[in-house]
Design a protein around this motif. Sequence first.
Motif, PDB file in Angstrom:
ATOM      1  N   ILE A 168      11.343   8.456  -9.599  1.00 12.00           N
ATOM      2  CA  ILE A 168       9.812   8.087  -9.269  1.00 12.00           C
ATOM      3  C   ILE A 168      10.397   6.839  -7.837  1.00 12.00           C
ATOM      4  CG2 ILE A 168       8.818   6.317 -10.258  1.00 12.00           C
ATOM      5  CD1 ILE A 168       8.909   7.128 -12.686  1.00 12.00           C
ATOM      6  N   ASP A 169      11.252   6.267  -8.119  1.00 10.28           N
ATOM      7  CA  ASP A 169      11.890   5.545  -6.378  1.00 10.28           C
ATOM      8  C   ASP A 169      11.545   5.769  -4.725  1.00 10.28           C
ATOM      9  OD1 ASP A 169      12.360   2.563  -8.627  1.00 10.28           O
ATOM     10  OD2 ASP A 169      14.166   3.470  -8.260  1.00 10.28           O
ATOM     11  N   ARG A 170      12.303   7.207  -5.151  1.00  7.43           N
ATOM     12  CA  ARG A 170      12.280   8.111  -3.988  1.00  7.43           C
ATOM     13  C   ARG A 170      10.726   8.764  -3.924  1.00  7.43           C
ATOM     14  NH1 ARG A 170      16.617  10.811  -6.301  1.00  7.43           N
ATOM     15  NH2 ARG A 170      14.979  12.864  -7.089  1.00  7.43           N
ATOM     16  N   ILE A 171      10.172   8.784  -4.722  1.00 10.42           N
ATOM     17  CA  ILE A 171       8.635   9.313  -4.218  1.00 10.42           C
ATOM     18  C   ILE A 171       7.964   7.852  -4.060  1.00 10.42           C
ATOM     19  CG2 ILE A 171       6.539   9.331  -5.602  1.00 10.42           C
ATOM     20  CD1 ILE A 171       7.540  11.854  -7.450  1.00 10.42           C
ATOM     21  N   ASP A 172       7.820   6.412  -4.418  1.00 14.65           N
ATOM     22  CA  ASP A 172       7.316   5.403  -4.319  1.00 14.65           C
ATOM     23  C   ASP A 172       7.474   5.467  -2.777  1.00 14.65           C
ATOM     24  OD1 ASP A 172       6.266   4.734  -6.290  1.00 14.65           O
ATOM     25  OD2 ASP A 172       7.680   3.975  -7.238  1.00 14.65           O
ATOM     26  N   ALA A 173       8.897   5.227  -2.337  1.00 15.15           N
ATOM     27  CA  ALA A 173       9.669   5.366  -1.310  1.00 15.15           C
ATOM     28  C   ALA A 173       9.278   5.654   0.091  1.00 15.15           C
ATOM     29  CB  ALA A 173      11.088   5.408  -1.396  1.00 15.15           C
ATOM     30  N   ALA A 174       9.260   7.197  -0.703  1.00 12.02           N
ATOM     31  CA  ALA A 174       8.096   7.950   0.684  1.00 12.02           C
ATOM     32  C   ALA A 174       6.429   7.492   0.954  1.00 12.02           C
ATOM     33  CB  ALA A 174       8.261   9.025   0.296  1.00 12.02           C
ATOM     34  N   ALA A 175       5.862   7.254  -0.272  1.00 13.28           N
ATOM     35  CA  ALA A 175       4.792   7.244  -0.299  1.00 13.28           C
ATOM     36  C   ALA A 175       4.322   5.655   0.161  1.00 13.28           C
ATOM     37  CB  ALA A 175       4.033   6.592  -2.505  1.00 13.28           C
ATOM     38  N   GLU A 176       5.107   4.859   0.554  1.00 19.85           N
ATOM     39  CA  GLU A 176       4.983   3.106   1.469  1.00 19.85           C
ATOM     40  C   GLU A 176       5.276   3.685   2.073  1.00 19.85           C
ATOM     41  OE1 GLU A 176       7.940  -0.664   0.283  1.00 19.85           O
ATOM     42  OE2 GLU A 176       7.366   0.374  -1.205  1.00 19.85           O
ATOM     43  N   GLU A 177       6.008   4.386   2.772  1.00 21.19           N
ATOM     44  CA  GLU A 177       6.516   4.562   4.328  1.00 21.19           C
ATOM     45  C   GLU A 177       5.254   4.872   4.880  1.00 21.19           C
ATOM     46  OE1 GLU A 177       9.487   6.977   6.768  1.00 21.19           O
ATOM     47  OE2 GLU A 177      10.296   7.119   5.331  1.00 21.19           O
ATOM     48  N   ARG A 178       4.490   5.879   4.125  1.00 15.11           N
ATOM     49  CA  ARG A 178       3.178   6.670   4.494  1.00 15.11           C
ATOM     50  C   ARG A 178       2.275   5.654   4.488  1.00 15.11           C
ATOM     51  NH1 ARG A 178       3.066  10.057   1.010  1.00 15.11           N
ATOM     52  NH2 ARG A 178       4.356  11.261   1.931  1.00 15.11           N
ATOM     53  N   GLY A 179       2.417   5.056   4.202  1.00 20.96           N
ATOM     54  CA  GLY A 179       1.613   3.708   3.896  1.00 20.96           C
ATOM     55  C   GLY A 179       0.834   2.943   4.679  1.00 20.96           C
ATOM     56  N   ALA A 180       2.726   2.677   4.938  1.00 19.74           N
ATOM     57  CA  ALA A 180       2.514   1.648   6.148  1.00 19.74           C
ATOM     58  C   ALA A 180       2.203   2.391   7.723  1.00 19.74           C
ATOM     59  CB  ALA A 180       4.320   1.777   6.234  1.00 19.74           C
ATOM     60  N   TYR A 201       0.748  -1.103  -0.246  1.00 13.48           N
ATOM     61  CA  TYR A 201      -0.347  -0.128  -0.138  1.00 13.48           C
ATOM     62  C   TYR A 201       0.763   1.213  -0.057  1.00 13.48           C
ATOM     63  CZ  TYR A 201      -3.082   3.308   1.685  1.00 13.48           C
ATOM     64  OH  TYR A 201      -4.113   4.418   1.388  1.00 13.48           O
ATOM     65  N   ARG A 202       0.667   2.076  -0.682  1.00  9.57           N
ATOM     66  CA  ARG A 202       1.174   3.646  -0.779  1.00  9.57           C
ATOM     67  C   ARG A 202       0.428   4.437  -0.685  1.00  9.57           C
ATOM     68  NH1 ARG A 202       3.960   1.201  -5.537  1.00  9.57           N
ATOM     69  NH2 ARG A 202       6.066  -0.122  -5.178  1.00  9.57           N
ATOM     70  N   SER A 203       0.485   5.912  -0.183  1.00 12.62           N
ATOM     71  CA  SER A 203      -0.538   6.672   0.412  1.00 12.62           C
ATOM     72  C   SER A 203       0.139   8.044  -0.771  1.00 12.62           C
ATOM     73  CB  SER A 203      -0.718   7.339   1.285  1.00 12.62           C
ATOM     74  OG  SER A 203      -1.136   8.410   1.203  1.00 12.62           O
ATOM     75  N   TYR A 204       0.064   8.226  -1.608  1.00 13.60           N
ATOM     76  CA  TYR A 204       0.632   9.542  -2.585  1.00 13.60           C
ATOM     77  C   TYR A 204      -0.226  10.651  -2.042  1.00 13.60           C
ATOM     78  CZ  TYR A 204       2.637   6.064  -5.533  1.00 13.60           C
ATOM     79  OH  TYR A 204       3.900   4.884  -5.816  1.00 13.60           O
ATOM     80  N   THR A 205       0.465  11.750  -2.074  1.00 14.99           N
ATOM     81  CA  THR A 205       0.149  12.900  -2.314  1.00 14.99           C
ATOM     82  C   THR A 205      -0.104  13.658  -3.255  1.00 14.99           C
ATOM     83  OG1 THR A 205       2.330  14.431  -1.853  1.00 14.99           O
ATOM     84  CG2 THR A 205       1.353  13.661   0.104  1.00 14.99           C
ATOM     85  N   PRO A 206      -1.308  14.602  -3.147  1.00  8.63           N
ATOM     86  CA  PRO A 206      -1.434  15.280  -4.520  1.00  8.63           C
ATOM     87  C   PRO A 206      -0.212  15.917  -5.829  1.00  8.63           C
ATOM     88  CG  PRO A 206      -2.906  16.000  -3.308  1.00  8.63           C
ATOM     89  CD  PRO A 206      -1.910  15.459  -2.084  1.00  8.63           C
ATOM     90  N   SER A 207       0.584  16.335  -4.561  1.00 14.04           N
ATOM     91  CA  SER A 207       2.240  16.512  -5.082  1.00 14.04           C
ATOM     92  C   SER A 207       3.216  15.692  -5.770  1.00 14.04           C
ATOM     93  CB  SER A 207       2.996  17.573  -4.350  1.00 14.04           C
ATOM     94  OG  SER A 207       4.313  18.015  -4.791  1.00 14.04           O
ATOM     95  N   GLU A 208       2.938  14.868  -5.166  1.00 12.17           N
ATOM     96  CA  GLU A 208       3.625  13.048  -5.505  1.00 12.17           C
ATOM     97  C   GLU A 208       3.249  13.123  -6.700  1.00 12.17           C
ATOM     98  OE1 GLU A 208       5.776  11.752  -1.383  1.00 12.17           O
ATOM     99  OE2 GLU A 208       3.604  11.384  -2.066  1.00 12.17           O
ATOM    100  N   ARG A 209       1.818  12.675  -6.564  1.00 12.56           N
ATOM    101  CA  ARG A 209       1.152  12.289  -8.129  1.00 12.56           C
ATOM    102  C   ARG A 209       1.116  13.422  -8.958  1.00 12.56           C
ATOM    103  NH1 ARG A 209      -4.698   9.931  -6.130  1.00 12.56           N
ATOM    104  NH2 ARG A 209      -3.875   9.569  -4.005  1.00 12.56           N
TER     105      ARG A 209
END
Length: 111
Positions: free
Chosen positions: A41-53, A6-14
Amino acid sequence: MSSDTYRSYTPSERRQRARALFGGARQALADAPTSRHEKRIDRIDAAAEERGAREQAAMRRQLENGRNAVAEAKTALRTADRAGRDVAKKALRAAEDSSRRTERAARKLGL
């Protein structure tokens, strides 16, 4: 990163991720190196994955708290005297409603 994470992206990250995907696709079509876009993309995905966790952990705690509240309300209803029975029933209904809302949100989250 697996696809079931699960990844939680912010609107800016999207927006940033979409631009990086588009830039990477353009460079790939031009046979140019695309590592810069892939790293972004990997940095954005990592941040979204951490937020999702973190969000999933918080949702699990919320679910547990809701279930405990329902159990406590049921116990209070069972042990209430005649005068306090109506209050205990209302508290049980409120706890069940809250728990139901939390469970619905958890299903949307994938738990």
